[in-house]
Scaffold this motif. Structure first.
Motif, mmCIF file in Angstrom:
data_model
loop_
_atom_site.group_PDB
_atom_site.id
_atom_site.type_symbol
_atom_site.label_atom_id
_atom_site.label_comp_id
_atom_site.label_asym_id
_atom_site.label_seq_id
_atom_site.Cartn_x
_atom_site.Cartn_y
_atom_site.Cartn_z
ATOM 1 N N VAL A 2 77.060 113.057 78.754
ATOM 2 C CA VAL A 2 76.274 111.757 78.901
ATOM 3 C C VAL A 2 75.410 111.741 77.951
ATOM 4 C CG1 VAL A 2 74.883 110.119 80.332
ATOM 5 C CG2 VAL A 2 76.895 111.223 81.407
ATOM 6 N N SER A 3 75.186 110.783 77.023
ATOM 7 C CA SER A 3 74.125 110.994 75.935
ATOM 8 C C SER A 3 73.335 109.560 75.951
ATOM 9 C CB SER A 3 74.654 110.984 74.387
ATOM 10 O OG SER A 3 75.602 110.259 74.083
ATOM 11 N N ALA A 4 71.870 109.660 75.366
ATOM 12 C CA ALA A 4 71.364 108.653 75.104
ATOM 13 C C ALA A 4 70.509 108.807 73.962
ATOM 14 C CB ALA A 4 70.335 108.388 76.393
ATOM 15 N N GLY A 5 69.804 107.729 73.479
ATOM 16 C CA GLY A 5 68.863 107.919 72.220
ATOM 17 C C GLY A 5 69.503 108.429 70.753
ATOM 18 N N ILE A 6 70.678 107.863 70.656
ATOM 19 C CA ILE A 6 71.349 107.885 69.327
ATOM 20 C C ILE A 6 70.668 107.060 68.506
ATOM 21 C CG2 ILE A 6 73.170 107.259 67.897
ATOM 22 C CD1 ILE A 6 75.012 108.792 69.608
ATOM 23 N N HIS A 7 69.949 105.851 68.875
ATOM 24 C CA HIS A 7 69.047 105.011 68.387
ATOM 25 C C HIS A 7 67.615 105.393 68.909
ATOM 26 C CE1 HIS A 7 72.785 102.443 67.226
ATOM 27 N NE2 HIS A 7 72.363 103.112 65.981
ATOM 28 N N GLY A 8 66.616 105.699 68.201
ATOM 29 C CA GLY A 8 65.574 106.162 68.664
ATOM 30 C C GLY A 8 64.843 105.184 69.778
ATOM 31 N N ILE A 68 68.118 112.568 74.437
ATOM 32 C CA ILE A 68 67.383 112.027 73.498
ATOM 33 C C ILE A 68 68.313 112.796 72.381
ATOM 34 C CG2 ILE A 68 65.653 111.563 71.810
ATOM 35 C CD1 ILE A 68 63.784 112.310 74.473
ATOM 36 N N VAL A 69 69.128 112.221 71.711
ATOM 37 C CA VAL A 69 69.802 112.716 70.436
ATOM 38 C C VAL A 69 69.088 112.558 69.366
ATOM 39 C CG1 VAL A 69 71.998 112.664 69.040
ATOM 40 C CG2 VAL A 69 72.108 111.919 71.718
ATOM 41 N N ASN A 70 68.410 111.486 68.971
ATOM 42 C CA ASN A 70 67.830 111.280 67.932
ATOM 43 C C ASN A 70 66.284 111.576 68.047
ATOM 44 O OD1 ASN A 70 66.414 110.265 65.343
ATOM 45 N ND2 ASN A 70 67.429 108.462 65.567
ATOM 46 N N THR A 71 65.919 112.694 68.112
ATOM 47 C CA THR A 71 64.481 112.998 68.324
ATOM 48 C C THR A 71 63.700 112.354 67.219
ATOM 49 O OG1 THR A 71 65.100 114.983 69.442
ATOM 50 C CG2 THR A 71 62.694 114.840 68.755
#
Length: 347
Positions: A53-59, A89-92
């Protein structure tokens, strides 16, 4: 009974029956601050699927981060069968700068599968693919509308993939929007590796929305139960059947000025419905905004100041207006009946 072997990621072992946050090195900032891709791994005692489960590909799409936070506090995760990898958060880089993009102005969701020798976005995409995606059989990727827009909770899948369509129905958002796989997207490149991805869209950039958060969390738990990663007890099926919409269009501003909206996301509209009006700041002329065809509003702008041609309402076509209204009403009632996942918090 023989114990499961540990789950190894980025050189670190997570023993069966435990959970651990693993920091995967990505880069360093210009001031030498290290940047990592942080993944929380829950490795169950018994065998089962590996799901991310992922989130934050777009910051700037922070609502997914809140959904993930609540997911990680859910007590039912004590009984995981298989392995759940959660990346809040993928895109820190974008998250810290309140930006959709990375510092090189690239959209991470157009840079997959990436390369270890490419741009910063390409390198991050490569790390996420190899360390997270390729270990899994399924992923749930969380998004919101761009800044100054908001989306009705919806799941986007490829219309030709019967399994993701089935899981989208299990998820239970009010709308399933079929959309083509785009070059460079996570969904397309994951599919090439044999990994199906559900994309959840809801809410507004840089904002939390309680209904969207709760709908997202409930949907994730339903899907994890369906694939056998979570036990069936305590996780109910969706009461309302989602609307499946195969095409949509944006109603655009016929003129610039001050926007007054008469409809919101979730409203069902007919052909040539009056949905907004645009006025000049001197109280003079007013231009009506009307729909080009019937459907349900699945997204809209939230800024009251518009330019000619701006996207105002995202309308998805529906076969039955009555069914559309019933689906949205049932979802709202279902979420109102459900207890808050954090009783001590107000968002």
């Amino acid at each position: 009974m023989k114990s499961r072997p540990p789950f190894t990621i980025a050189g670190e072992d997570v023993p069966a029956g435990t959970r651990k946050t693993v920091n995967i090195p990505v880069s360093t900032l210009s001031d030498y601050t290290p940047v990592t891709l942080s993944a929380h791994v829950i490795h169950g005692r018994s065998d089962g699927p590996v799901v991310f489960v992922s989130a934050g590909i777009h910051g700037d799409e922070v609502i997914g981060v809140e959904i993930v936070r609540r997911l990680l506090r859910t007590g039912t995760l004590k009984n995981v069968a298989g392995t759940l990898i959660v990346v809040p958060i993928v895109n820190t880089f974008g998250f810290l700068n309140h930006s959709r993009y990375l510092p090189d102005r690239r959209d991470l969701n157009r840079c997959f599968p990436g390369s270890p020798h490419g741009s910063l976005a390409s390198r991050l995409a490569h790390i996420f693919m190899t360390e997270i995606v390729e270990r899994c059989v399924l992923g749930i990727d969380l998004h919101s509308a761009a800044i100054h827009r908001t989306n009705l909770p919806q799941v986007r899948v490829s219309g030709s993939n019967a399994e993701t369509m089935r899981l989208a129905r299990v998820f239970g958002a009010p709308v399933i929007l079929t959309s083509a796989l785009r070059d460079g997207s996570l969904r397309l490149e994951a599919k090439k590796k044999g990994v199906d991805v559900l994309l959840y869209e809801a809410g507004e950039g840089m904002r939390f929305d309680e209904m969207s958060v709760r709908a997202g969390l409930a949907g994730i738990l339903r899907v994890l139960k369906d694939v056998g990663l979570l036990p069936k007890a305590g996780i109910g099926a969706a009461k309302a059947q989602p609307l499946v919409c195969s095409n949509s269009h944006w109603v655009r501003a016929p003129a610039g000025g001050l926007l007054r909206m008469f409809k919101a996301e979730g409203d069902v509209v007919a052909l040539d419905d009056l949905v907004a009006a645009i006025s000049d700041p001197f109280g003079g002329g007013e231009v009506e905004v009307r729909t080009a065809y019937a459907g349900i509003i699945v997204g809209r702008a939230v800024m009251p100041i518009v330019h000619e041609g701006d996207a105002l309402f995202h309308v998805a076509a529906v076969k039955s207006a009555d069914a559309a209204e019933a689906a949205v009403g049932d979802l709202a009632a279902q979420l109102e009946e459900a207890p808050l996942f954090d009783e001590d918090e107000i968002i």
